[in-house]
Design a protein around this motif. Structure first.
Motif, PDB file in Angstrom:
ATOM      1  N   ALA A  52       0.860  -1.173   0.165  1.00 22.12           N
ATOM      2  CA  ALA A  52       0.077   0.011  -0.033  1.00 22.12           C
ATOM      3  C   ALA A  52       1.009   1.125   0.122  1.00 22.12           C
ATOM      4  O   ALA A  52       0.486   2.196  -0.766  1.00 22.12           O
ATOM      5  N   TYR A  53       2.076   1.233   0.768  1.00 22.35           N
ATOM      6  CA  TYR A  53       2.966   2.414   0.726  1.00 22.35           C
ATOM      7  C   TYR A  53       3.460   2.739  -0.343  1.00 22.35           C
ATOM      8  O   TYR A  53       3.498   3.829  -0.988  1.00 22.35           O
ATOM      9  N   TYR A  54       3.927   1.737  -1.172  1.00 22.65           N
ATOM     10  CA  TYR A  54       4.532   1.899  -2.605  1.00 22.65           C
ATOM     11  C   TYR A  54       3.473   2.049  -3.513  1.00 22.65           C
ATOM     12  O   TYR A  54       3.751   2.389  -4.798  1.00 22.65           O
ATOM     13  N   GLY A  55       2.343   1.558  -3.422  1.00 20.49           N
ATOM     14  CA  GLY A  55       1.158   1.524  -4.425  1.00 20.49           C
ATOM     15  C   GLY A  55       1.726   0.283  -5.431  1.00 20.49           C
ATOM     16  O   GLY A  55       1.498   0.522  -6.696  1.00 20.49           O
ATOM     17  N   THR A  56       2.368  -0.678  -5.018  1.00 18.98           N
ATOM     18  CA  THR A  56       3.008  -1.619  -5.664  1.00 18.98           C
ATOM     19  C   THR A  56       2.093  -2.325  -6.742  1.00 18.98           C
ATOM     20  O   THR A  56       0.826  -2.685  -6.478  1.00 18.98           O
ATOM     21  N   ALA A  57       2.410  -2.453  -7.906  1.00 19.03           N
ATOM     22  CA  ALA A  57       1.753  -3.057  -9.009  1.00 19.03           C
ATOM     23  C   ALA A  57       2.302  -3.588 -10.195  1.00 19.03           C
ATOM     24  O   ALA A  57       3.541  -3.125 -10.346  1.00 19.03           O
ATOM     25  N   LEU A  58       2.072  -4.777 -10.824  1.00 22.12           N
ATOM     26  CA  LEU A  58       2.813  -5.264 -11.956  1.00 22.12           C
ATOM     27  C   LEU A  58       2.605  -4.530 -13.240  1.00 22.12           C
ATOM     28  O   LEU A  58       1.449  -3.987 -13.500  1.00 22.12           O
ATOM     29  N   ASP A  59       3.721  -4.197 -14.175  1.00 22.56           N
ATOM     30  CA  ASP A  59       3.443  -3.482 -15.123  1.00 22.56           C
ATOM     31  C   ASP A  59       3.160  -4.348 -16.286  1.00 22.56           C
ATOM     32  O   ASP A  59       3.348  -5.646 -16.129  1.00 22.56           O
ATOM     33  N   ASP A  60       3.221  -3.931 -17.506  1.00 23.40           N
ATOM     34  CA  ASP A  60       3.125  -4.767 -18.810  1.00 23.40           C
ATOM     35  C   ASP A  60       3.969  -5.890 -18.935  1.00 23.40           C
ATOM     36  O   ASP A  60       3.692  -6.809 -19.680  1.00 23.40           O
TER      37      ASP A  60
END
Length: 265
Positions: A52-60
């Protein structure tokens, strides 16, 4: 020694709970250590907090990235704004006094973000997988860091790097910093890396070709002392994501970059 998420769970929890771990302009007191008799912070919840702190998400491309709209990005933006104001003022004062102002940057998670490695290996450290990751030279920049490096240079401040990366990783570090736009003073005279086989004379108190006993603080502060005493610079600011990057003096001001994913003592 680089410690895993499990070894530093309570400390990291403090990091994501708020901005108390680092200050805009100066390192704060040490974070708590995981030696309490109370039940530690739940590691599953801790990982969720970090995401949540980083807003972590996988890119394409399947790479874990931090979000430019995250709390992490906002914290960095405030820190960078303060640092630029300070560097501008400190540079003018130093030049007026006839001094040679300098700034010192750590590299890992101060300039180059290792979030994908931490997520992929569940916040644990392995020297082999870490070396492979570093040598790919494709880490993204910590938000705002290339701009901060170039800003210091534009104010007539000499840029140095003081990293725990090994001498064998120099080419990859240089390539990666160039890719993200931090292409300033990437020569061996400005980028100090660990060379345990041939340690510099200024670290002779804790490092010889036969034995390296330098702690992180001894290595980093000893290098800053060399920059000031031997090279004749005044370090106006020192940037790092670990308190061990900042301790030991030889810098007028320290900036603690947020990093709740690992701890280096």
């Amino acid at each position: 020694m680089r410690k895993s998420l499990r070894a530093a769970a309570v400390a990291a929890a403090c990091a994501v709970a708020g901005a108390g771990l680092y200050g805009a302009g100066a390192a704060t007191a040490h974070q708590s250590t995981a030696n309490s008799t109370h039940e530690p912070y739940n590691i599953g919840l801790l990982v969720k907090d970090i995401d949540a702190y980083y807003g972590t998400a996988l890119d394409d491309d399947g790479v874990y990235q931090a979000s430019a709209h995250s709390r992490y990005a906002r914290d960095l933006s405030r820190l960078d704004a303060d640092a630029k104001r300070y560097i501008d003022k400190a540079a003018r004062k130093a030049h007026h006094r006839g001094e040679k102002p300098a700034v010192v940057f750590d590299i890992d998670d101060t300039l180059l973000l290792s979030l994908d490695y931490e997520k992929r290996y569940h916040y644990t450290y392995n020297p082999s997988t870490w070396a492979d990751y570093v040598n790919r030279a494709d880490r993204p920049a910590v938000f705002g860091s290339p701009e901060l490096v170039r800003y210091a240079e534009s104010k007539g401040v000499e840029v140095f790097y003081n990293s725990g990366l090994s001498e064998a990783q120099r080419a990859a570090a240089v390539e990666n910093l160039k890719k993200v736009g931090a292409d300033v003073n990437l020569d061996p005279g400005h980028m100090f890396l660990k060379d345990k086989a041939n340690p510099p004379a200024y670290l002779s108190d804790c490092a010889t070709p036969a034995a390296w006993t330098c702690s992180t603080v001894e290595y980093k502060s000893g290098t800053r002392k060399h920059i000031e005493k031997d090279l004749g610079y005044e370090i106006v600011a020192n940037f790092g994501d670990q308190f061990s990057d900042l301790e030991g003096g030889h810098a007028d001001r320290t900036y603690k970059i947020p990093n709740p994913t690992y701890f280096v003592g």
